[in-house]
Scaffold this motif. Structure first.
Motif, PDB file in Angstrom:
ATOM      1  N   ALA A 265      -4.017   3.203   8.206  1.00  0.00           N
ATOM      2  CA  ALA A 265      -3.024   3.995   7.468  1.00  0.00           C
ATOM      3  C   ALA A 265      -1.632   3.987   8.128  1.00  0.00           C
ATOM      4  N   GLN A 269       1.066   2.499   5.143  1.00  0.00           N
ATOM      5  CA  GLN A 269       1.916   3.458   4.351  1.00  0.00           C
ATOM      6  C   GLN A 269       3.333   3.011   4.271  1.00  0.00           C
ATOM      7  N   TYR A 274       3.176   4.119  -2.793  1.00  0.00           N
ATOM      8  CA  TYR A 274       1.861   5.074  -2.797  1.00  0.00           C
ATOM      9  C   TYR A 274       0.691   4.648  -2.191  1.00  0.00           C
ATOM     10  N   PHE A 275      -0.018   5.230  -1.632  1.00  0.00           N
ATOM     11  CA  PHE A 275      -1.173   4.586  -0.699  1.00  0.00           C
ATOM     12  C   PHE A 275      -2.491   5.639  -0.611  1.00  0.00           C
ATOM     13  N   HIS A 276      -3.494   4.741  -0.620  1.00  0.00           N
ATOM     14  CA  HIS A 276      -4.892   5.819  -0.809  1.00  0.00           C
ATOM     15  C   HIS A 276      -5.921   4.443  -0.003  1.00  0.00           C
TER      16      HIS A 276
END
Length: 693
Positions: A265, A269, A274-276
């Protein structure tokens, strides 16, 4: 009894197998067996009461399937469906066809093509008659599969020639024209709920993810692992650069990245707005069967082929180099309509090499003499490549020789290489830093073996010391000194005799050795027999000789202790064998008998001089010293009237074009050798070794 076996190798492929299973899950007459690599599969969600599971670990699939086939062979099996990935299909099916040879018709292969690797295997196997013949011999005959592992993988697309097989293929082209192809229907809503339960995906998570992927600017990033754990850091740097490159191409809009959970992550990122992270169970294949089709994909060569059929923006990231792709880059772009600029390479091996991690690796499975001459070559090459880190991969018996060398060479056990060492060998090979000191061309070369080894690495003439080096202070000398004291052996006239029983074309008779030893004793020499039965060749032994006035040191000392013993004595007498090379560490005089290889190619370099303080006695027959002829195809054809083939070690050990009479050795008597020895020790070439003991 009807049995279906589903073999999980990759999650991507297994998703297709599960989807197929769900379409016939209610068939009560079937018993279903899942062979599982991962423990997060919930087979209880499949509506059938006759399900069993078998777990296996990496590297154990072959043994697991053999055990399963053996068990099933003791039951009355009417039909046996085997569901398996294309690249693993032949491994599994050869096993089952071997156990069910008499009823082979009951086996029904179901073979799934889901990756670019599988597709490449199909293209490689198309119209391959030689491969088909090898598989036929394994399936119908009794030979077993005689090809290598790569050929076995390619056989995955040939099973329809022998069994009632079905193939599940998305990319249909000319290479698939003759295959019996089946299609798995889309899942119903009820089947999707079961699919979610099998892979333990909560329905609420599924609904959320489905909503996320409905957006135009969402990218899905599959798991992108380092090529090897040792390249983890350079992988991070390379992947970060590539993701920023992709991000910068979308400067006009934001980037929403949904990532596989195993990705870093902290790395991803900064490359998006936007990150998920998604759980590991939501692979590209799982998303496909759940009706989710990401518009934009960042994937790898190992991902499901379905991601390459995606109509949106597709990026392929490869940790392999361009020349390692399963299919050429040009074919990759045309077959899957993938733009060149969307194929990215991390170049991890090259980056890892540039950062100074690569080592120059020398590899030899040969015997002791070759290893010593290899160390001599390495000593010379050290001066040519002073900045390189050197590794010598050999049998563990030679660890002391290498560890005690002041040349700064690291030793790796050839039979106990770690995954990290295999990777370093791969890197060395890629950058021409892997050198083999065992080629037949080197063994029979018309030059000294050390020089032949050096030419493997460089064509430069090295006028430096080509002898192997040893730190004598690191040797445990006590056993040798005790042996000398206990037997009242004093310096002056001490001869070491090596009556080895080894390769027939380099073995002198026991009778001759006995008489030669008696001549030494009569002339006032103290005689010590040396040698070892504890070498890597079980056939190489030492002759048991019991002669009054001699001393037995056979199997008494380690290799380095034997070298120390040599340093205390005045003369070594041996045939073409390892101790002659060991004598190169010392100043002991040498008298050595050579049959198939001339002495000038084997006597050691000492004090920068080849053959210093040494006598080489060359014997031969009408073919001369014939070792080089074993590599002469013309000689085989015109003189021996045989077809030439690359020899193995045993054939070289027994090589004698004169009807295997070994007359060159048997006709050379103890009197002959003694005459040579007397001439040598009375000449200016003989230098008396005068150690302080």
């Amino acid at each position: 009894m009807k049995i279906r076996i589903f073999i999980e190798t990759t999650q991507s492929n297994f998703c297709h197998q599960v989807a197929n299973c769900l379409h016939s899950a209610d068939a009560e007459e079937w018993e279903t067996i899942f062979v599982l690599k991962h423990k997060n599969i919930n087979t209880q969600a499949i509506p059938s009461c006759r399900i069993s599971e078998i777990a296996y670990k990496d590297g154990d699939l072959n043994d697991t399937l053999i055990s399963l086939a053996n068990t099933l062979n003791h039951h009355d099996v009417e039909t046996l469906e085997v569901h398996v990935e294309a690249s693993t299909a032949s491994l599994a099916l050869v096993i089952f066809s071997t156990f069910f040879k008499r009823n082979i018709h009951i086996i029904k292969p179901h073979i799934y093509e889901t990756s670019i690797r599988d597709y490449a295997l199909r293209v490689a196997s198309d119209s391959n008659t030689a491969l088909r013949k090898k598989l036929s011999e394994a399936v119908i005959g009794n030979k077993g599969f005689t090809g290598n592992s790569a050929e076995l993988m390619r056989c995955g697309y040939l099973w329809h020639h022998f069994l009632d097989a079905a193939y599940y293929i998305k990319k249909r082209d000319t290479a698939a024209r003759d295959l019996p192809i089946k299609t798995i229907p889309a899942l119903s809503d009820e089947q999707k709920r079961r699919f979610l339960a099998i892979f333990r995906i909560p329905e609420t998570m599924f609904a959320t993810v489905k909503e996320m992927f409905a957006q135009e600017n969402v990218y899905y990033c599959s798991r992108i692992a380092p090529r090897h754990p040792m390249t983890a850091e350079v992988h991070r740097k390379a992947l970060h650069e590539l993701l920023l490159k992709i991000r910068n191409r979308r400067s006009e809009s934001s980037l929403f990245l949904l990532s596989h959970q195993d990705n870093d992550a902290a790395l991803l990122q900064p490359a998006c707005d936007y990150f998920h992270q998604l759980p590991t169970c939501l692979s590209p294949s799982a998303l496909q069967w759940l009706g989710i089709h990401p518009k934009n994909i960042i994937s790898t060569l190992d991902d499901d082929l379905s991601v390459l059929d995606n109509p949106g923006e597709r990026h392929l990231i490869s940790t392999k180099e361009e020349d390692e792709l399963p299919i050429p880059e040009e074919a990759l772009t045309t077959t899957f309509n993938l733009p060149h600029e969307n194929i990215h390479f991390t170049h991890e091996i090259e980056r890892w090499h540039r950062e100074g991690n690569a080592k120059r690796i020398f590899y030899s499975s040969a015997s002791m003499g070759d290893i010593v001459y290899g160390l001599g070559a390495i000593n010379a090459l050290r001066k040519r490549f002073p900045e390189d880190k050197f590794v010598f991969v050999t049998h563990k018996l030679y660890r002391d020789l290498i560890d005690n060398s002041p040349s700064g060479v690291e030793h790796w056990d050839i039979h106990a290489l770690t995954p990290e060492q295999y990777f370093e060998i791969e890197v060395a090979n890629r950058f021409s830093l892997l050198h083999f000191f065992e080629r037949w061309q080197q063994i029979v070369a018309a030059c000294h073996m050390t020089d032949a080894f050096i030419s493997e690495v460089t064509r430069d003439a090295l006028d430096t010391d080509k002898g192997a080096l040893l730190d004598f202070d690191a040797i445990d000398k006590a056993p040798v000194e005790k042996f000398m004291r206990d037997n009242h052996i004093t310096s002056g006239k001490v001869a070491l005799l090596h009556p080895n029983l080894g390769a027939p074309n380099r073995t002198w008779t026991k009778q001759h050795w006995q008489k030669l030893a008696e001549r030494f004793v009569f002339a006032g020499w103290q005689v010590i027999f040396i040698g070892s039965d504890k070498n890597k060749y079980q056939s190489k032994k030492t002759m048991p000789l019991e002669i009054p006035g001699t001393f037995n040191a056979i199997n008494a000392f380690s290799i380095t202790q034997t070298i120390y013993l040599m340093s205390l004595c005045q003369l070594l007498v041996a045939c073409d064998s390892g101790p002659v090379a060991l004598a190169g560490y010392t100043d002991i005089a040498i008298s050595a008998l050579y049959s198939i290889i001339p002495s000038q190619y084997r006597l050691p370099y000492r004090h920068t001089v080849l053959g210093w303080n040494a006598q080489g006695i060359n014997v031969g027959c009408q073919y001369g010293q014939c070792g080089h002829l074993i590599m002469n195809e013309k000689f085989f054809k015109q003189t021996l009237h045989k077809k030439w083939a690359l020899p193995n070690g045993q054939q070289f050990a027994e090589w004698c074009p004169n009807g295997k009479k070994y007359a060159c050795l048997s006709h050379f008597s103890d009197a002959d050798w003694w005459a040579h020895i007397e001439e040598f020790i009375n000449s200016d070439d003989f230098i008396m070794n005068t150690p302080s003991f």
